[in-house]
Design a protein around this motif. Sequence first.
Motif, PDB file in Angstrom:
ATOM      1  N   MET A  67       0.811  -1.212   0.000  1.00 11.00           N
ATOM      2  CA  MET A  67       0.000   0.000   0.000  1.00 11.00           C
ATOM      3  C   MET A  67       0.848   1.267   0.000  1.00 11.00           C
ATOM      4  O   MET A  67       0.633   2.187  -0.795  1.00 11.00           O
ATOM      5  CB  MET A  67      -0.948  -0.001   1.208  1.00 11.00           C
ATOM      6  CG  MET A  67      -2.018  -1.071   1.149  1.00 11.00           C
ATOM      7  SD  MET A  67      -3.070  -1.079   2.642  1.00 11.00           S
ATOM      8  CE  MET A  67      -3.754   0.581   2.575  1.00 11.00           C
ATOM      9  N   ALA A  68       1.851   1.330   0.901  1.00 11.55           N
ATOM     10  CA  ALA A  68       2.641   2.557   1.028  1.00 11.55           C
ATOM     11  C   ALA A  68       3.501   2.810  -0.208  1.00 11.55           C
ATOM     12  O   ALA A  68       3.581   3.947  -0.691  1.00 11.55           O
ATOM     13  CB  ALA A  68       3.511   2.493   2.279  1.00 11.55           C
ATOM     14  N   ILE A  69       4.145   1.767  -0.726  1.00 15.50           N
ATOM     15  CA  ILE A  69       4.977   1.940  -1.921  1.00 15.50           C
ATOM     16  C   ILE A  69       4.118   2.334  -3.112  1.00 15.50           C
ATOM     17  O   ILE A  69       4.496   3.196  -3.910  1.00 15.50           O
ATOM     18  CB  ILE A  69       5.774   0.659  -2.215  1.00 15.50           C
ATOM     19  CG1 ILE A  69       6.876   0.476  -1.168  1.00 15.50           C
ATOM     20  CG2 ILE A  69       6.378   0.697  -3.613  1.00 15.50           C
ATOM     21  CD1 ILE A  69       7.706  -0.761  -1.364  1.00 15.50           C
ATOM     22  N   PHE A  70       2.949   1.722  -3.243  1.00 16.35           N
ATOM     23  CA  PHE A  70       2.048   2.106  -4.331  1.00 16.35           C
ATOM     24  C   PHE A  70       1.641   3.573  -4.223  1.00 16.35           C
ATOM     25  O   PHE A  70       1.657   4.319  -5.212  1.00 16.35           O
ATOM     26  CB  PHE A  70       0.808   1.215  -4.326  1.00 16.35           C
ATOM     27  CG  PHE A  70      -0.260   1.688  -5.272  1.00 16.35           C
ATOM     28  CD1 PHE A  70      -0.105   1.506  -6.635  1.00 16.35           C
ATOM     29  CD2 PHE A  70      -1.394   2.326  -4.800  1.00 16.35           C
ATOM     30  CE1 PHE A  70      -1.085   1.950  -7.523  1.00 16.35           C
ATOM     31  CE2 PHE A  70      -2.365   2.771  -5.668  1.00 16.35           C
ATOM     32  CZ  PHE A  70      -2.216   2.588  -7.037  1.00 16.35           C
ATOM     33  N   LEU A  71       1.303   4.011  -3.006  1.00  9.07           N
ATOM     34  CA  LEU A  71       0.886   5.394  -2.816  1.00  9.07           C
ATOM     35  C   LEU A  71       2.017   6.371  -3.111  1.00  9.07           C
ATOM     36  O   LEU A  71       1.824   7.384  -3.793  1.00  9.07           O
ATOM     37  CB  LEU A  71       0.370   5.588  -1.382  1.00  9.07           C
ATOM     38  CG  LEU A  71      -0.957   4.908  -1.052  1.00  9.07           C
ATOM     39  CD1 LEU A  71      -1.246   5.009   0.443  1.00  9.07           C
ATOM     40  CD2 LEU A  71      -2.098   5.516  -1.848  1.00  9.07           C
ATOM     41  N   PHE A  72       3.224   6.074  -2.610  1.00 10.19           N
ATOM     42  CA  PHE A  72       4.341   6.985  -2.831  1.00 10.19           C
ATOM     43  C   PHE A  72       4.753   6.996  -4.301  1.00 10.19           C
ATOM     44  O   PHE A  72       5.087   8.050  -4.853  1.00 10.19           O
ATOM     45  CB  PHE A  72       5.520   6.601  -1.948  1.00 10.19           C
ATOM     46  CG  PHE A  72       6.616   7.643  -1.940  1.00 10.19           C
ATOM     47  CD1 PHE A  72       6.345   8.963  -1.658  1.00 10.19           C
ATOM     48  CD2 PHE A  72       7.920   7.278  -2.223  1.00 10.19           C
ATOM     49  CE1 PHE A  72       7.357   9.913  -1.659  1.00 10.19           C
ATOM     50  CE2 PHE A  72       8.936   8.217  -2.225  1.00 10.19           C
ATOM     51  CZ  PHE A  72       8.653   9.544  -1.941  1.00 10.19           C
ATOM     52  N   SER A  73       4.728   5.841  -4.952  1.00 10.01           N
ATOM     53  CA  SER A  73       5.036   5.796  -6.377  1.00 10.01           C
ATOM     54  C   SER A  73       4.020   6.603  -7.180  1.00 10.01           C
ATOM     55  O   SER A  73       4.374   7.262  -8.169  1.00 10.01           O
ATOM     56  CB  SER A  73       5.059   4.340  -6.876  1.00 10.01           C
ATOM     57  OG  SER A  73       6.062   3.601  -6.217  1.00 10.01           O
ATOM     58  N   SER A  74       2.763   6.558  -6.764  1.00 14.57           N
ATOM     59  CA  SER A  74       1.733   7.354  -7.428  1.00 14.57           C
ATOM     60  C   SER A  74       2.009   8.847  -7.257  1.00 14.57           C
ATOM     61  O   SER A  74       1.818   9.641  -8.188  1.00 14.57           O
ATOM     62  CB  SER A  74       0.350   7.012  -6.861  1.00 14.57           C
ATOM     63  OG  SER A  74       0.034   5.652  -7.078  1.00 14.57           O
ATOM     64  N   ALA A  75       2.460   9.229  -6.060  1.00 13.81           N
ATOM     65  CA  ALA A  75       2.794  10.630  -5.820  1.00 13.81           C
ATOM     66  C   ALA A  75       3.977  11.068  -6.671  1.00 13.81           C
ATOM     67  O   ALA A  75       3.988  12.177  -7.227  1.00 13.81           O
ATOM     68  CB  ALA A  75       3.091  10.848  -4.336  1.00 13.81           C
ATOM     69  N   ILE A  76       4.992  10.200  -6.792  1.00  7.35           N
ATOM     70  CA  ILE A  76       6.145  10.515  -7.626  1.00  7.35           C
ATOM     71  C   ILE A  76       5.725  10.663  -9.088  1.00  7.35           C
ATOM     72  O   ILE A  76       6.152  11.584  -9.793  1.00  7.35           O
ATOM     73  CB  ILE A  76       7.230   9.428  -7.490  1.00  7.35           C
ATOM     74  CG1 ILE A  76       7.854   9.462  -6.091  1.00  7.35           C
ATOM     75  CG2 ILE A  76       8.326   9.617  -8.546  1.00  7.35           C
ATOM     76  CD1 ILE A  76       8.806   8.327  -5.820  1.00  7.35           C
ATOM     77  N   ALA A  77       4.872   9.761  -9.555  1.00  4.43           N
ATOM     78  CA  ALA A  77       4.417   9.817 -10.941  1.00  4.43           C
ATOM     79  C   ALA A  77       3.643  11.101 -11.227  1.00  4.43           C
ATOM     80  O   ALA A  77       3.730  11.669 -12.316  1.00  4.43           O
ATOM     81  CB  ALA A  77       3.551   8.596 -11.252  1.00  4.43           C
ATOM     82  N   ALA A  78       2.885  11.569 -10.255  1.00  9.83           N
ATOM     83  CA  ALA A  78       2.069  12.768 -10.450  1.00  9.83           C
ATOM     84  C   ALA A  78       2.859  14.058 -10.276  1.00  9.83           C
ATOM     85  O   ALA A  78       2.607  15.048 -10.969  1.00  9.83           O
ATOM     86  CB  ALA A  78       0.882  12.747  -9.481  1.00  9.83           C
TER      87      ALA A  78
END
Length: 295
Positions: free
Chosen positions: A217-228
């Motif tokens: 969950m956390a890695i997915f969320l942070f990766s999404s933030a980086i992508a955005a």
Amino acid sequence: MAGVGAALLWGIWPTISRYSVQSTLLPWDIVFIRFAVSGLLLLPVLLKFKLKGIPLTGALLLMTGAGAPYVIITVIGLQYTPASHGGLVVPSFNIIFSTIGAALLLGTKPTVTRLIGLSLIFLGCGTIFLQSFSGSDPSQLYGDLLYVLGGFVYAIYTVSSQKYRVNAWHAASIVAVFSAFLYIPVYVLFLPSALSQAPVSELAMQAVFQGVVTSIMAIFLFSSAIAALGAARAVVFLALMPVFTLVSAIPILGEWPTNLEALALVAIVIGTLIAVEILRKPFSLFRRKRDAKPS
């Protein structure tokens, strides 16, 4: 929303991990639980994406930054210091090293405002180091240095995620499966274990928290933030991580922050907000005055 969620989950992670290493489990056990669960759950994702668009060296960099090497370093550090030190130092040096890496490898030059923010962050960490150095337990400084290394290692993941523009689920699956494949054989063959001594309830709690909450969950969320937002701006949300760590350590571990830790928290949070130019108005006014030409 993704950045705040990642900061919340990662902020609680040092507290939960320190709880177990203080009671029953060894650091090696926590790393095993984390990637045995997440590696199994994310294996279908990696089989679907494979290494599409990412070289093997890139996959290994992602795994190193957020996988087994990072977790080993930080969990060992939690044996020596309060959880608050990990929550303060690791994200701070992630920001510092991410800025350096983005400048050297991606050509993203830091602004004067960002450098001012980074100076405040470094000052806050210096307060933590001073407390450890002058305290009764010198081993705390050893734990703090491990957190500095942990921040450096995670910066590898932060910069690599932006460089390769990897999909969030893809990144999480690479980190989990590669870590499981490389770490579990070493753990089974060579490392000590206390799994058999731990109660089932503690193993179940760590399996859910380590294997699902923080690894997926956390890695997915942070990766999404980086992508955005990009690596340089996504790290702003990690300013919230030490807040969540300090608050969660009070009821779970009974660790109340000292005055120096509270001062470090304020400096690090404000420094992070300045570094990503959330608190930029005073500095923009200063630049306008400086650049104004006399009539």
